[in-house]
Design an enzyme around this catalytic site. Sequence first.
Site, PDB file in Angstrom:
ATOM      1  N   GLY A  38       0.835  -1.236  -0.045  1.00  8.19           N
ATOM      2  CA  GLY A  38      -0.073  -0.158   0.027  1.00  8.19           C
ATOM      3  C   GLY A  38       1.066   1.231  -0.124  1.00  8.19           C
ATOM      4  N   LEU A 213      11.382  10.906 -12.662  1.00 14.48           N
ATOM      5  CA  LEU A 213      11.482  10.606 -14.129  1.00 14.48           C
ATOM      6  C   LEU A 213      12.051   9.411 -14.167  1.00 14.48           C
ATOM      7  CD1 LEU A 213      13.325  14.219 -14.814  1.00 14.48           C
ATOM      8  CD2 LEU A 213      10.722  13.700 -15.060  1.00 14.48           C
ATOM      9  N   GLU A 216      15.945   8.338 -15.186  1.00 17.58           N
ATOM     10  CA  GLU A 216      16.688   9.570 -15.735  1.00 17.58           C
ATOM     11  C   GLU A 216      16.941  10.381 -14.371  1.00 17.58           C
ATOM     12  OE1 GLU A 216      16.473  13.581 -17.637  1.00 17.58           O
ATOM     13  OE2 GLU A 216      14.663  12.645 -18.396  1.00 17.58           O
ATOM     14  N   ASP A 244       7.480   5.292  -3.130  1.00 16.58           N
ATOM     15  CA  ASP A 244       6.896   5.402  -1.915  1.00 16.58           C
ATOM     16  C   ASP A 244       8.275   5.730  -0.911  1.00 16.58           C
ATOM     17  OD1 ASP A 244       4.489   4.757  -2.653  1.00 16.58           O
ATOM     18  OD2 ASP A 244       4.741   2.677  -2.335  1.00 16.58           O
TER      19      ASP A 244
HETATM   20  O1  RIB Z   1       3.614   1.798  -4.756  1.00 20.98           O
HETATM   21  C1  RIB Z   1       3.612   0.523  -4.452  1.00 20.98           C
HETATM   22  C2  RIB Z   1       2.330  -0.102  -3.917  1.00 20.98           C
HETATM   23  O2  RIB Z   1       1.224   0.081  -4.652  1.00 20.98           O
HETATM   24  C3  RIB Z   1       2.404  -1.473  -3.354  1.00 20.98           C
HETATM   25  O3  RIB Z   1       2.843  -1.869  -2.387  1.00 20.98           O
HETATM   26  C4  RIB Z   1       0.890  -2.013  -3.748  1.00 20.98           C
HETATM   27  O4  RIB Z   1       0.169  -2.247  -2.438  1.00 20.98           O
HETATM   28  C5  RIB Z   1       0.192  -0.604  -4.437  1.00 20.98           C
HETATM   29  O5  RIB Z   1      -0.520   0.305  -3.409  1.00 20.98           O
END
Ligand code: RIB
Length: 272
Positions: A38, A213, A216, A244
Amino acid sequence: MKVLDLGSLNIDYVYQVDRFVRPGETRSALSRRVGCGGKGLNQSVALARAGVETWHGGAIGPDGAFLAEELRRSGVDTRLLRTDPDQSTGHAVIQVDGAGQNCILIYPGTNAALTLEEGERALDLLSPEDVVLFQNETNLVGELMEAAARRGLRIAFNAAPMDGKVAAYPLEKVTWLFVNETEGALLSGEAEPRRAARLLRERYPRTQVVMTLGAEGSLWLSEAGEQFQPACKVEAVDTTGAGDTFTGFFLRGVLLGSPLPPLRLATVASAL
Ligand code: RIB
């Protein structure tokens, strides 16, 4: 200063494949693993591991208890995480190919079950120096941004996964807007990434635009000007969650400072 992440939590089903399944095709995966994911959870984990006091608000079902455990193990405060006994936790079906690229299908589950009341209650616990972080994997994002702005809180928003609702959010009230080049193109209507980032900055002059990017590198447009950071050259094993991690470590850099400039810190962390 702390960050409240009102964000998604998914159970990730990750399938290693030699190539992605095509329409109408059935294929066998080479392996499968089940783990925590997530965009919200991933960003909370990154923030906490980067040393930022992080609270995570959102919802899981009974099947998602191990996600809350993982957040706590990483140092995230889960007092605002609710367990809904009647719904299943959001999940993601992720194919990862031999080049480390992925494609992801998400089922929202409890990520779509947030209420305005619980969101507002969570925001009421914050102080003016705190930051609220959103991604686009939960319901009520626009409404809770408005509620955060009314309280004078700073807002960070990762516009992933991009959909038609994002343009209607009060992005002019966001302090840090994170997009990748595809999201930036969709939001700005301009395909060339640098021009897209500049257009977004012109459209939302009080919003800093951070654009990744891919191989890049990344861009950061703020009142201080425009910065470009080349990507680290690494052999990609699995890019899931790299964006993330980038978001979490960038925020660490701008909120608490770091020996490396924020874009560089985020780039190194996401490459790892
Ligand atoms: O950004 C990666 C995430 O996108 C994964 O962990 C998946 O759960 C989705 O939310």
